[in-house]
Write an enzyme that holds these catalytic residues in place. Structure first.
Site, PDB file in Angstrom:
ATOM      1  CE1 TYR A 155      57.691 135.975  98.801  1.00 56.40           C
ATOM      2  CE2 TYR A 155      59.012 138.191  97.637  1.00 56.40           C
ATOM      3  CZ  TYR A 155      58.856 136.443  98.098  1.00 56.40           C
ATOM      4  OH  TYR A 155      60.444 136.650  98.977  1.00 56.40           O
ATOM      5  CE  LYS A 162      63.398 136.667  99.823  1.00 58.17           C
ATOM      6  NZ  LYS A 162      64.374 136.790 100.643  1.00 58.17           N
TER       7      LYS A 162
HETATM    8  P1  NAD Z   1      62.846 129.641 107.507  1.00 55.86           P
HETATM    9  O1  NAD Z   1      61.019 129.925 108.043  1.00 55.86           O
HETATM   10  O2  NAD Z   1      63.054 127.942 107.718  1.00 55.86           O
HETATM   11  O3  NAD Z   1      63.512 130.987 107.811  1.00 55.86           O
HETATM   12  C1  NAD Z   1      63.693 132.368 107.336  1.00 55.86           C
HETATM   13  C2  NAD Z   1      64.330 132.797 108.526  1.00 55.86           C
HETATM   14  O4  NAD Z   1      63.735 134.124 109.784  1.00 55.86           O
HETATM   15  C3  NAD Z   1      64.212 131.796 109.978  1.00 55.86           C
HETATM   16  O5  NAD Z   1      65.045 131.473 110.941  1.00 55.86           O
HETATM   17  C4  NAD Z   1      63.573 132.827 111.168  1.00 55.86           C
HETATM   18  O6  NAD Z   1      63.890 132.672 112.273  1.00 55.86           O
HETATM   19  C5  NAD Z   1      64.815 133.848 110.337  1.00 55.86           C
HETATM   20  N1  NAD Z   1      64.310 135.210 110.880  1.00 55.86           N
HETATM   21  C6  NAD Z   1      63.097 135.883 110.790  1.00 55.86           C
HETATM   22  N2  NAD Z   1      62.911 137.334 111.713  1.00 55.86           N
HETATM   23  C7  NAD Z   1      64.412 137.072 111.614  1.00 55.86           C
HETATM   24  C8  NAD Z   1      64.770 138.609 112.352  1.00 55.86           C
HETATM   25  N3  NAD Z   1      64.177 139.987 112.994  1.00 55.86           N
HETATM   26  N4  NAD Z   1      66.039 138.093 113.434  1.00 55.86           N
HETATM   27  C9  NAD Z   1      66.735 137.072 113.073  1.00 55.86           C
HETATM   28  N5  NAD Z   1      65.782 135.945 112.099  1.00 55.86           N
HETATM   29  C10 NAD Z   1      64.843 135.919 111.285  1.00 55.86           C
HETATM   30  O7  NAD Z   1      62.351 129.716 105.456  1.00 55.86           O
HETATM   31  P2  NAD Z   1      62.732 129.564 104.309  1.00 55.86           P
HETATM   32  O8  NAD Z   1      62.227 129.528 103.480  1.00 55.86           O
HETATM   33  O9  NAD Z   1      64.357 128.930 104.428  1.00 55.86           O
HETATM   34  O10 NAD Z   1      63.632 130.938 104.224  1.00 55.86           O
HETATM   35  C11 NAD Z   1      64.899 131.197 104.372  1.00 55.86           C
HETATM   36  C12 NAD Z   1      65.324 132.648 102.922  1.00 55.86           C
HETATM   37  O11 NAD Z   1      65.218 132.469 101.801  1.00 55.86           O
HETATM   38  C13 NAD Z   1      64.923 134.333 103.499  1.00 55.86           C
HETATM   39  O12 NAD Z   1      65.004 135.133 102.589  1.00 55.86           O
HETATM   40  C14 NAD Z   1      63.569 133.089 102.617  1.00 55.86           C
HETATM   41  O13 NAD Z   1      62.811 135.065 101.731  1.00 55.86           O
HETATM   42  C15 NAD Z   1      64.152 133.019 101.069  1.00 55.86           C
HETATM   43  N6  NAD Z   1      62.844 131.800  99.968  1.00 55.86           N
HETATM   44  C16 NAD Z   1      62.741 130.943 100.357  1.00 55.86           C
HETATM   45  C17 NAD Z   1      62.193 130.065  99.039  1.00 55.86           C
HETATM   46  C18 NAD Z   1      61.442 129.293  99.491  1.00 55.86           C
HETATM   47  O14 NAD Z   1      59.672 129.152  98.960  1.00 55.86           O
HETATM   48  N7  NAD Z   1      61.000 128.833 100.401  1.00 55.86           N
HETATM   49  C19 NAD Z   1      61.878 130.819  98.082  1.00 55.86           C
HETATM   50  C20 NAD Z   1      63.314 131.888  98.166  1.00 55.86           C
HETATM   51  C21 NAD Z   1      64.015 132.681  98.468  1.00 55.86           C
END
Ligand code: NAD
Length: 255
Positions: A155, A162
């Site tokens: 990570y 984070k």
């Molecule tokens: P995802 O890829 O669907 O979403 C990530 C989003 O970030 C995308 O829509 C992307 O366009 C956007 N993004 C990236 N760079 C950007 C920029 N410069 N400007 C604007 N938007 C930007 O993946 P996700 O897993 O749904 O991620 C959403 C959130 O959830 C993130 O913060 C991620 O760290 C967090 N998260 C994910 C998980 C998991 O296991 N998937 C677990 C805990 C937290």
């Protein structure tokens, strides 16, 4: 009358129908919220627009959070259409793939800056730009992960980002409490999404989470969406500065 009837807000972070932001959007709409969406680039606009339309939203705006002018433009557009808003969802993260593969000590200065800028500073910037249009009682929710407080394999710099994001949640909550604006984060267990595919050994994380979580299953977009709905609605009117774990008990109750 739904929990979110009469409330309006914007969702940053839908890339496709697997996105956590999309799970949140569905829950909010089912409870009557009016939604606006942003997309990162033209390729993603093609995915986000039809999804938004399926939830009766035509407010779909470009926003790369590295570009301050685009953030300002989003909120001035929202003000034009709605006047005031009630909530903001921040579900955005990015780090260079190589920084999630190589040992953490090899993280480049630029890779560190980029991950912190897109994944953590953006919450500060979105909040600042949202403030003039946020109603009393407004709520902001960001998405985080356990890698902020534990060293989760691969990570890496995203864990550091984070940690900064969670700290920003607490500082923003402390500052905005007297305006009755709440700021919280949901810390989700692993879910298969576009962003997650960049994390090394993600399949193993899914396996371990399923095996060790007290609920004995992985959490879903719907689980996370429902907790975000709680934090964005008046049900959580006394809650701010909280990191709310939605991981089946993995981080808090697993043996
Ligand atoms: P995802 O890829 O669907 O979403 C990530 C989003 O970030 C995308 O829509 C992307 O366009 C956007 N993004 C990236 N760079 C950007 C920029 N410069 N400007 C604007 N938007 C930007 O993946 P996700 O897993 O749904 O991620 C959403 C959130 O959830 C993130 O913060 C991620 O760290 C967090 N998260 C994910 C998980 C998991 O296991 N998937 C677990 C805990 C937290």
């Amino acid at each position: 009358m739904g929990l979110m009837s009469g409330k309006k807000g914007v969702i940053f972070g839908v890339a496709n129908d697997k996105s956590i932001a999309w799970g949140i959007a569905q829950q909010l709409r089912a409870e009557g919220a009016e939604l606006a969406f942003t997309y990162l680039n033209e390729a993603l606009e093609k995915r986000v627009r039809p999804l938004a339309e399926s939830l009766d939203s035509s407010l779909v705006l470009p926003c790369d959070v590295q570009n301050e002018d685009e953030i300002v433009a989003v909120f001035s557009e929202l003000e034009k259409h709605w006047g005031k808003i009630d909530f903001v969802v921040h579900a955005i993260a990015f780090a260079n793939r190589e920084d999630l593969k190589q040992p953490f000590s090899q993280t480049s200065r630029e890779g560190f800056r980029l991950a912190l800028d897109v994944s953590a500073y953006s919450l500060v910037s979105l909040t600042r730009c949202a403030l003039p249009v946020l109603n009393d009682g407004g709520s902001i929710v960001a998405m985080t992960y356990l890698g902020s407080v534990r060293s989760v394999p691969a990570y890496n710099v995203m864990g550091v980002a984070k940690a900064a994001l969670e700290s920003s949640v607490r500082y923003l909550a402390a500052e905005l409490g007297e305006r009755n604006i709440r700021v919280n984060a949901v810390s989700a267990g692993p879910i298969k999404t576009l962003a997650a595919s960049g994390i090394g050994g993600f399949k193993e994380k899914l396996r371990v989470a399923e095996e060790r979580a007290p609920l004995k299953r992985l959490v879903t977009q719907e689980d996370v969406g429902k907790s975000a709905l709680y934090l964005l609605s008046d049900l959580s009117s006394g809650v701010t500065g909280e990191i709310h774990y939605v991981d089946g008990g993995f981080s808090t109750a697993a043996g």
